[in-house]
Design an enzyme around this catalytic site. Structure first.
Site, mmCIF file in Angstrom:
data_model
loop_
_atom_site.group_PDB
_atom_site.id
_atom_site.type_symbol
_atom_site.label_atom_id
_atom_site.label_comp_id
_atom_site.label_asym_id
_atom_site.label_seq_id
_atom_site.Cartn_x
_atom_site.Cartn_y
_atom_site.Cartn_z
ATOM 1 N N ARG A 68 0.820 -1.210 0.000
ATOM 2 C CA ARG A 68 0.000 0.000 0.000
ATOM 3 C C ARG A 68 0.856 1.263 0.000
ATOM 4 N NH1 ARG A 68 -2.272 0.165 4.672
ATOM 5 N NH2 ARG A 68 -3.417 -1.792 4.479
ATOM 6 N N TYR A 122 -14.131 22.574 -11.822
ATOM 7 C CA TYR A 122 -14.568 21.304 -12.415
ATOM 8 C C TYR A 122 -15.803 20.798 -11.656
ATOM 9 C CZ TYR A 122 -13.689 16.396 -13.780
ATOM 10 O OH TYR A 122 -13.773 15.128 -14.261
ATOM 11 N N ASP A 194 -6.137 23.379 -8.806
ATOM 12 C CA ASP A 194 -6.267 22.303 -9.783
ATOM 13 C C ASP A 194 -5.535 22.797 -11.031
ATOM 14 O OD1 ASP A 194 -7.053 20.605 -11.848
ATOM 15 O OD2 ASP A 194 -9.048 20.260 -11.001
ATOM 16 N N LYS A 219 -5.160 13.274 -17.812
ATOM 17 C CA LYS A 219 -5.207 14.132 -18.989
ATOM 18 C C LYS A 219 -3.835 14.181 -19.680
ATOM 19 C CE LYS A 219 -9.341 14.601 -17.508
ATOM 20 N NZ LYS A 219 -9.764 15.556 -16.518
#
Ligand SMILES: *Cc1c(COP(=O)(O)O)cnc(C)c1O
Length: 413
Positions: A68, A122, A194, A219
């Site tokens: 993890r 967003y 962002d 993206k």
């Protein structure tokens, strides 16, 4: 290798060497050395003996512990992103961009706090404000992304953090980030951006005073529309807190996905340059078409936000929007359907071009959309994600689609 992280090098040089530590790729010149870190797939990391387990360096960066906490494949990606972000001490990876935004906000905010969110954020970020954060006792207030005064007006004693998105990924407003940061700092607020549109290659967020910078790696970093991930980079203090919170939430990304991201990252500078140049060519062409009322492309001289973009940014990308002159929602559907080289689908930043409708007016809170100065009939927008096809071919495709739109817009039902 990893000597190209020197900030005196250009972005192409830095991106080529970032994250390639010799202990993860082997030593150059020795047999078995590789260019990209292997896909190190593991949940269990074995200790040589009990003594090593007893005094394992509990959970430090770059030390084996448990799956993890990642392995060299994920560490190399995080390391590379940190190297590209001036002022960052570390980067936390999340399974998607939305998970990164949630992970950051759940680190920064406490019940009773107020989050001040840019009105162009967003949509899933907005939904998080009204849903997840609301449920955990955090109130969200919105401010106009183009007006530092609007942020000032939204301040209150409970305000704790500011979430900026610039340019807004639908409507493309460019915020005066240094101006917003100055207000936030004067009131002891944490700033989060962002920065998916520009990436650190186009906007050095931490150098502009922002505390935490978030990207949807899905993206531009992935770049091939086949993998999802998010990241948050910050200075030492916030990085440590983000990492602990991500660990507490059980956030982990797969080594296979991290390897795909690293592969995409190596060509990101090249792709961004090409996509930005093509997007600018399309924007310039669209700006003189009679059917187009507004082109919302920060890279285009004279477009909204261009001056701030030129002042603060070092690069652009292929994502921009344009608003049709009049017409109807149906006519816009005809336009998008008539495009042959643009796929119809969400996301952006891939090698292939995409087109989607833009209708942000119903989700605004602190600012009016469309702007009051526009003709009210001009409200149907199209967002283009310009890919690696030849710009001339894309323009021919748009030209054809606009003629289809004109017929549909003129036809009276
Ligand atoms: C796509 C996107 C996100 C979310 O990223 P996912 O990886 O799709 O979860 C966040 N911010 C912006 C600006 C985006 O365009």
């Amino acid at each position: 290798m990893s000597g190209n992280n020197d900030s005196n090098f250009g972005p192409g040089t830095r991106i080529t060497g970032a994250g390639r530590r010799a202990e993860w790729t082997g030593t150059p010149g020795h047999p078995g050395a590789v260019v990209s870190p292997a896909v190190w797939r593991a949940s269990t990391h074995l200790y040589p003996d009990m003594a090593a387990l007893r005094d394992h360096p509990a959970n430090e960066d770059g030390k084996f512990y448990y799956g993890r906490r990642g392995s060299p494949t994920q560490w190399a990606l995080a390391d590379a992103l940190t190297a590209l972000e001036p002022g960052a001490a570390g980067t936390v990876l999340y399974p998607s961009g939305v998970a990164a935004i949630a992970g950051v906000l759940l680190t920064v905010l406490r019940p009773g706090d107020v989050l001040l969110m840019s009105d162009n954020a967003y949509e899933p970020s907005r939904i998080m404000g009204r849903g997840l954060l609301h449920d955990f006792g955090v109130e969200t207030r919105w401010f106009d992304p183009t007006s530092p005064d609007s942020l000032r007006a939204a301040l209150c004693p409970q305000a704790r953090a500011v979430l900026i998105e610039s340019p807004g990924s639908l409507t493309m407003e460019v915020s005066d980030v240094p101006g917003l940061v100055a207000i936030a700092k004067a009131h002891g607020l944490v700033t989060v951006i962002d920065n998916t549109w520009a990436s650190p290659l186009g906007f050095a967020a931490l150098s502009h005073g922002v505390d935490i910078t978030v990207m949807s790696l899905t993206k531009h970093v992935g770049g091939h529309s086949d993998v999802m991930m998010g990241s948050a980079s910050a200075g030492a203090d916030w990085y440590r807190k983000l990492r602990l919170r991500a660990q507490g939430l059980g956030t982990v990304v797969s080594p296979d996905d991290a390897a795909l991201m690293l592969r995409g990252l190596r060509t990101m500078d090249l792709r961004l340059q090409r996509c930005a140049a093509s997007a600018l060519a399309l924007a310039q062409w669209l700006a003189v078409q009679p059917g187009v009322a507004h082109v919302l492309c920060p890279m285009l001289p004279g477009a909204p936000g261009h001056d701030v973009w030129r002042r603060d940014f070092t690069g652009g990308c292929g994502l921009f929007s344009f608003i049709l002159r009049g017409g109807s929602s149906l006519a816009r559907d005809r336009l998008i359907d008539a495009l042959n080289l643009f796929g119809i689908g969400y996301s952006w930043g891939g090698f292939e071009s995409l087109a989607t409708p833009v209708d942000p007016h119903d989700i605004r809170t602190a600012s009016v959309w469309p702007p009051a100065s526009w003709n009210a009939a001009d409200q149907f927008g199209v967002r283009l994600s310009v890919g690696l096809e030849d710009a001339n071919d894309l323009i021919t495709d748009l030209d054809h689609a606009l003629s289809v739109w004109r017929q549909a817009a003129e036809a009276k039902p």
